[in-house]
Design an enzyme around this catalytic site. Sequence first.
Site, PDB file in Angstrom:
ATOM      1  CB  THR A  28      -0.819  -0.133   1.334  1.00  0.00           C
ATOM      2  OG1 THR A  28      -1.784  -1.125   1.001  1.00  0.00           O
ATOM      3  CG2 THR A  28      -1.614   1.198   1.472  1.00  0.00           C
TER       4      THR A  28
ATOM      5  CG  ASP B 201      -6.030  -0.408   6.627  1.00  0.00           C
ATOM      6  OD1 ASP B 201      -5.799  -1.348   5.875  1.00  0.00           O
ATOM      7  OD2 ASP B 201      -5.165   0.363   7.044  1.00  0.00           O
TER       8      ASP B 201
ATOM      9  N   GLY C 178      -0.389  -2.114   6.042  1.00  0.00           N
ATOM     10  CA  GLY C 178      -0.081  -3.283   6.929  1.00  0.00           C
ATOM     11  C   GLY C 178      -1.481  -4.372   7.026  1.00  0.00           C
TER      12      GLY C 178
ATOM     13  N   GLY D 262      -4.843  -4.944   7.009  1.00  0.00           N
ATOM     14  CA  GLY D 262      -5.928  -4.149   7.253  1.00  0.00           C
ATOM     15  C   GLY D 262      -6.974  -4.302   8.091  1.00  0.00           C
TER      16      GLY D 262
HETATM   17  N1  ASP Z   1      -3.615  -2.130   4.424  1.00  0.00           N
HETATM   18  C1  ASP Z   1      -3.840  -2.782   3.329  1.00  0.00           C
HETATM   19  C2  ASP Z   1      -5.226  -3.715   3.348  1.00  0.00           C
HETATM   20  O1  ASP Z   1      -5.393  -4.317   4.401  1.00  0.00           O
HETATM   21  C3  ASP Z   1      -2.814  -3.575   2.805  1.00  0.00           C
HETATM   22  C4  ASP Z   1      -1.495  -2.991   2.706  1.00  0.00           C
HETATM   23  O2  ASP Z   1      -1.343  -1.959   3.883  1.00  0.00           O
HETATM   24  O3  ASP Z   1      -0.619  -3.400   1.869  1.00  0.00           O
HETATM   25  O4  ASP Z   1      -5.962  -3.435   2.457  1.00  0.00           O
END
Ligand code: ASP
Length: 322
Positions: A189, A220, A241, A243
């Site tokens: 992300t 998230d 992270g 989510g």
């Molecule tokens: N936070 C993102 C999600 O859970 C994933 C990421 O941070 O790469 O969709």
Amino acid sequence: MEENKNYRLLIHGGVGTILKENMTAEKEAAYLKTLTKSLEAGEDILKNNGSAVKAVEAAVAVLEDSPLFNAGKGAVFNSDEKNEMDASIMDGSTLDSGAVLEVGTIKNPISAALEVMKHSPHILLAGSGAEKFADQQGCQIVDPSYFYTDSRFEQLQIAKETGEVMLDHSGDNKSAAANFENGGTKFGTVGAVALDANGNIASATSTGGMTNKQFGRIGDTPIIGAGTYANNKTCAVSCTGHGEFFIKNVVAYDVSALMEYKELSLIDAANYVINDKLKNQDGEGGLVAIDAKGNYTMCFNTPGMYRGIVGSESPIEVEIYQ
Ligand code: ASP
């Protein structure tokens, strides 16, 4: 016009088991170059007295355009072999926010989120409604094949073979996650936070979510308060992270609330949430955050996080590992 006051911009390109020994020199250089380009795009706006909101949008759009990161082009695939992307943006001076969820045809989801914030009475727009609105607002619409990359498709095949939904946050080196490029970049992300010369702060976050996620799953990233939050009174936060942990702990808002109600400093608040609260739950992730005084933090509980910073008084710095 008054001389330009202090500004600062921080970006991230995701967290994970990003280990130097698993990274080629070329790949590392490519990541650092794109992070630099993102900071340059945002700084260009801040230097010219542009708003924090415009700066975070510009910085995130550069990362969305790069196939290296899990947002825009290069987004991960869901269990249905589709790219479903989420993005959100928030203006700390007004609390105005905008987000798009589960979109598959908007070239830059972050720009669509900004349109939702500025030109719709709503905050969250999902799926075809979001895509139609973005089109009406003049956002670039592309064929879903635009987002395809071989490496992400291969990651999906690995995840499917092992039956692993990439919600599995195990640090097991034998897991599909660990086979990911660079030895397991699970969360790619992207996000940015900025303080502009007028003393306003903003945050923006964009993602493809998690590989092999069930179609329809929302993380998230587009949830205001979970993956993104900004309030001039406290701080601007952009998270990355696992989510589900970030949603149930309302991470971005939690950092803000610790500052507002417990009067913790930004650094202490972020450190507590990421390295204590989340870590104790095995919730992998990190964040970048800034407050209106220019205090900032880049905090994560994984071996690495793609990240960078630039300020009116300090040159561009980009980093990957702990
Ligand atoms: N936070 C993102 C999600 O859970 C994933 C990421 O941070 O790469 O969709």
